[in-house]
Design a protein around this motif. Structure first.
Motif, PDB file in Angstrom:
ATOM      1  N   VAL A  85      80.867  43.809  18.479  1.00  0.00           N
ATOM      2  CA  VAL A  85      82.235  44.039  18.944  1.00  0.00           C
ATOM      3  C   VAL A  85      82.666  45.461  18.594  1.00  0.00           C
ATOM      4  O   VAL A  85      83.261  46.176  19.419  1.00  0.00           O
ATOM      5  CB  VAL A  85      83.204  43.015  18.314  1.00  0.00           C
ATOM      6  CG1 VAL A  85      84.649  43.383  18.635  1.00  0.00           C
ATOM      7  CG2 VAL A  85      82.899  41.615  18.826  1.00  0.00           C
ATOM      8  N   GLY A  86      82.372  45.908  17.368  1.00  0.00           N
ATOM      9  CA  GLY A  86      82.708  47.283  16.984  1.00  0.00           C
ATOM     10  C   GLY A  86      81.925  48.321  17.758  1.00  0.00           C
ATOM     11  O   GLY A  86      82.440  49.399  18.070  1.00  0.00           O
ATOM     12  N   LEU A  87      80.683  47.996  18.096  1.00  0.00           N
ATOM     13  CA  LEU A  87      79.851  48.948  18.839  1.00  0.00           C
ATOM     14  C   LEU A  87      80.360  49.188  20.254  1.00  0.00           C
ATOM     15  O   LEU A  87      80.010  50.203  20.869  1.00  0.00           O
ATOM     16  CB  LEU A  87      78.407  48.449  18.885  1.00  0.00           C
ATOM     17  CG  LEU A  87      77.593  48.631  17.595  1.00  0.00           C
ATOM     18  CD1 LEU A  87      76.257  47.922  17.700  1.00  0.00           C
ATOM     19  CD2 LEU A  87      77.400  50.117  17.281  1.00  0.00           C
ATOM     20  N   THR A  88      81.159  48.270  20.796  1.00  0.00           N
ATOM     21  CA  THR A  88      81.726  48.524  22.118  1.00  0.00           C
ATOM     22  C   THR A  88      82.622  49.766  22.094  1.00  0.00           C
ATOM     23  O   THR A  88      82.689  50.504  23.080  1.00  0.00           O
ATOM     24  CB  THR A  88      82.533  47.313  22.609  1.00  0.00           C
ATOM     25  OG1 THR A  88      83.575  47.011  21.676  1.00  0.00           O
ATOM     26  CG2 THR A  88      81.641  46.103  22.772  1.00  0.00           C
ATOM     27  N   LEU A  89      83.320  49.982  20.961  1.00  0.00           N
ATOM     28  CA  LEU A  89      84.129  51.207  20.841  1.00  0.00           C
ATOM     29  C   LEU A  89      83.244  52.422  20.651  1.00  0.00           C
ATOM     30  O   LEU A  89      83.530  53.500  21.181  1.00  0.00           O
ATOM     31  CB  LEU A  89      85.119  51.084  19.676  1.00  0.00           C
ATOM     32  CG  LEU A  89      86.498  50.530  20.043  1.00  0.00           C
ATOM     33  CD1 LEU A  89      86.391  49.041  20.362  1.00  0.00           C
ATOM     34  CD2 LEU A  89      87.494  50.752  18.916  1.00  0.00           C
ATOM     35  N   THR A  90      82.162  52.271  19.898  1.00  0.00           N
ATOM     36  CA  THR A  90      81.244  53.387  19.700  1.00  0.00           C
ATOM     37  C   THR A  90      80.628  53.834  21.015  1.00  0.00           C
ATOM     38  O   THR A  90      80.487  55.038  21.286  1.00  0.00           O
ATOM     39  CB  THR A  90      80.136  52.986  18.712  1.00  0.00           C
ATOM     40  OG1 THR A  90      80.727  52.580  17.475  1.00  0.00           O
ATOM     41  CG2 THR A  90      79.186  54.144  18.460  1.00  0.00           C
ATOM     42  N   ALA A  91      80.270  52.864  21.853  1.00  0.00           N
ATOM     43  CA  ALA A  91      79.659  53.189  23.139  1.00  0.00           C
ATOM     44  C   ALA A  91      80.584  54.033  24.001  1.00  0.00           C
ATOM     45  O   ALA A  91      80.125  54.909  24.750  1.00  0.00           O
ATOM     46  CB  ALA A  91      79.278  51.905  23.878  1.00  0.00           C
ATOM     47  N   GLY A  92      81.887  53.789  23.917  1.00  0.00           N
ATOM     48  CA  GLY A  92      82.819  54.581  24.710  1.00  0.00           C
ATOM     49  C   GLY A  92      83.244  55.871  24.039  1.00  0.00           C
ATOM     50  O   GLY A  92      83.528  56.866  24.720  1.00  0.00           O
ATOM     51  N   ALA A  93      83.283  55.879  22.691  1.00  0.00           N
ATOM     52  CA  ALA A  93      83.814  57.042  21.980  1.00  0.00           C
ATOM     53  C   ALA A  93      82.779  58.135  21.757  1.00  0.00           C
ATOM     54  O   ALA A  93      83.106  59.331  21.799  1.00  0.00           O
ATOM     55  CB  ALA A  93      84.395  56.602  20.631  1.00  0.00           C
TER      56      ALA A  93
END
Length: 670
Positions: free
Chosen positions: A479-487
């Motif tokens: 779930v946290g990696l979804t933000l990493t993928a976009g950021a």
């Protein structure tokens, strides 16, 4: 040569880094946290839709307030040191960050509740010549019957009806049903409704009986003057009726305390034909009656017992919902207000004056690093603590917000002077009067609507994306990696964002964003595993990161300097408040009705591409030819100063001076 890093802006970069790190540590886990507290998805959808609408109070209030107080200080003769320090902006931003820490932390105190069905008790129906009863097993958890005030109307679906002999204790109705009970196959199809006027002395009219050519008489269930006939080969009969709940305590149940008895509100009776009466053993304790099993009592459409199933409830669901709703609504106010203030700080601190190009994008790029690093770390900590998975994300949010607040409070050298003090030309000529600045009211409203539409599409994905990952058996880390993928890919894009936006054009960035939303939604609609979801999140660099910088730059261009904070509050309200609210409503309602996130994504993907096509057509055919700034003669007292320093060739466009060099702002690309 322009330095890559401005030392005066290091502390501002640290504030943005801490702010976005804190936001990233908590926001992707809030949808899951609501469910972990015990709220159902309907309640979570309601909170996700209403809280951003309330959150707009933050930027809507602090924006005009900061502008008014800043102008007031400057106009009343305040010293340059006090006004130029930006102390007001720093203190208000720090206060918002601290309040965000307090109210989000209070979400951990919401009392836990648990709701699930303990069991679905059996329901039976019995009717004799005088009345009808619906019997339900008592819920074992609290040994109480379901109660309601007055009459409750609905449908009761019955099957396996048979004749029998009822005793006063109703023992017969609770005995196992026989497999060959009621009727044999009947030759003609019998009407399911027999009018009460066709009845004579409690039995069906003989003429009607002859007409139907029955060999055996089926059960007739009459309520309020209308009789329904149960046919064995039909297997299901829907009876419309109204029930009255038992009054506690004496009428809570029958002689057997494990059953509740509900009486019909209207007159009821069952017709037992003489042929059947003759078959029964007549004695003093025998009451000829009909009994039926109730089919799907809790799932039948418009069922009279649709909400009467037994539920095991731990805690108080109502109190938990309202506590979470109030705290979350208040908590969301502060990060949205802080985002508007920090956007203002970027615009002011980068000193985008005639001295050169500003670097708003580079400040946000540095902050985005925190958004890429810490959400998966918070998720990893949550995976390692299954008993209290949300404790670490909330603690990290609090730590980062407090660090950002401390930097803002103690760094008095951060270049956040009010607009009156930092607006100047290269030679120190006085600022242009505000009345020479062209007003872009209609264009501001149009951009506001476009940013709101992009916010709707963003919220349609992000509001419930953690639920999608969870349904794919994803972990908190994923779930946290979804933000990493976009950021992560957004960092280099944001670093050169201003040059990129200037080259492409602001409206073209928005058009591309709508197009990429179509691609994101199409990809999510076909995603069956987490890796495809992560790939779709990479496109967020085009749908959120560049869009946000473009919105900051566009509103900086459109709004007069003395309303800088209000101007930066507008895109926050449009995208992260109104857009987020409407997107959560649309996505939640469509998913609820269609029971499929895939269908939702497909529909929103088509809408995104349609909006992109319409925007592209309207802009290039109608709007673009009207956007060029018209050259006008400058005020005489400025012309001399500008010519003296080689800044003018005798012609003047308000946007050129107001927004600096001609190559950058005189031909501002929309």
């Amino acid at each position: 040569m322009e330095k890559m890093i401005n030392k005066n802006l290091i502390t501002l970069k640290c504030v943005l880094f801490c702010f976005l790190s804190g936001v990233g540590c908590i926001f992707p886990f809030l949808p899951l946290h609501m469910l972990s507290v015990g709220l159902d998805k309907g309640e979570a959808r309601l909170i996700s839709a209403v809280s951003p609408c309330i959150a707009l109070l933050g930027p809507a209030i602090v924006g005009p307030l900061i502008d008014k107080l800043s102008v007031g200080r400057g106009s009343t003769g305040g010293s340059a040191g006090n006004s130029g320090s930006g102390r007001l902006l720093r203190i208000v931003t720090a206060t918002c960050l601290i309040l965000s820490t307090i109210f989000y932390s209070l979400l951990l105190t919401v009392p836990y509740t648990e709701r699930h069905e303990a069991r679905r008790p059996q329901v039976l129906f019995m009717c004799n010549a005088d009345s009808a009863y619906v019997m339900q097993e008592v819920c074992k958890e609290d040994m109480r019957c379901n109660r309601w005030s007055g009459e409750k109307s609905g449908v009761l679906a019955v099957g396996s009806c048979e004749y029998g002999c009822a005793d006063p204790n109703m023992t017969w109705i609770r005995q196992p049903f026989t497999t060959t009970s009621t009727t044999t196959t009947l030759r003609p199809m019998y009407n399911t409704l027999v009018n009460a006027s066709a009845q004579t002395n409690g039995s069906v009219d003989e003429a009607a009986r002859e007409k139907t050519h029955f060999d055996l008489n089926p059960p007739h269930l009459c309520y309020n003057g209308e009789c329904n006939v149960y046919m064995q080969h039909v297997a299901r009969l829907r009876i419309p009726l109204s029930l009255i709940a038992p009054d506690p305590p004496e009428d809570n149940s029958t002689a057997d305390s494990n059953w509740c008895t509900y009486q019909t509100a209207g007159p009821s009776k069952c017709l037992v034909p003489p042929e059947r009466l003759a078959e029964m053993n007549q004695d003093d304790d025998c009451t000829p009656a009909v009994r039926c099993q109730v089919l799907d009592p809790y799932d039948e459409p418009d069922g009279v017992l649709a909400d009467a199933e037994c539920r095991l409830v731990i805690g108080d669901p109502t109190s938990s919902f309202w506590a979470y709703f109030i705290l979350r609504s208040i908590a969301d106010i502060w990060p949205t207000a802080a985002l508007a203030l920090l956007s203002t700080a970027c615009v002011i601190a980068t000193r985008e004056t005639s001295l050169g190009r500003g670097d708003v994008g580079r400040q946000i790029a540095f902050g985005t690093l925190g958004l890429a690093i810490f959400p998966p770390l918070a998720g990893l900590a949550a995976d390692q603590m299954p008993d209290t998975p949300y404790l670490v994300p909330f603690i990290l949010h609090a730590i980062f917000m407090i660090l950002a607040a401390l930097i803002l409070v103690f760094d008095s050298h951060m270049p956040l002077s009010t607009p009156e003090w930092w607006w100047h030309t290269a030679t120190g000529v006085l600022a242009l009067p505000m009345n020479v600045v062209r007003r872009y009211g209609a264009e501001t409203a149009a951009v506001f609507v476009v940013v709101a539409l992009l916010g709707i599409l963003w919220s349609g994905i992000d509001a419930y994306l953690p639920w999608t990952v969870e349904e794919m058996n994803g972990t908190y880390t994923e779930v946290g990696l979804t933000l990493t993928a976009g950021a992560l890919p957004a960092v280099p894009a944001l670093w050169w964002a201003e040059a990129l936006v200037d080259y492409i054009g602001h409206s073209n960035v928005f058009i591309l964003a709508f197009t990429f939303y179509g691609l994101r939604y199409t990809g999510l609609a076909s995603s069956n595993e987490y890796s495809l979801v992560a790939v779709c999140e990479i496109l967020e660099v085009f749908t959120l990161s560049l869009v946000w910088v473009t919105a900051i730059l566009y509103f900086r261009h459109l709004i007069p300097r003395k309303y800088t904070t209000t101007g930066q509050a507008l895109p926050v309200i449009a995208h992260f408040c109104l857009g987020r609210c409407i997107g959560a409503i649309i996505s939640g309602m469509v998913s609820l009705q269609l029971q499929s996130a895939r269908v939702t994504y497909e529909a929103l993907g088509v809408v995104s591409l349609l909006v992109a096509a319409i925007y592209l057509t309207l802009y290039h055919l109608l709007l673009a030819p009207r956007c060029a700034a018209q050259a006008v003669s400058p005020p005489q007292h400025l012309l001399q100063g500008l010519n003296t320093n080689g800044a003018s060739n005798g012609t003047y466009s308000p946007m050129r001076v107001y927004h600096e060099e001609r190559s950058r702002k005189g031909h501002f690309r929309y």
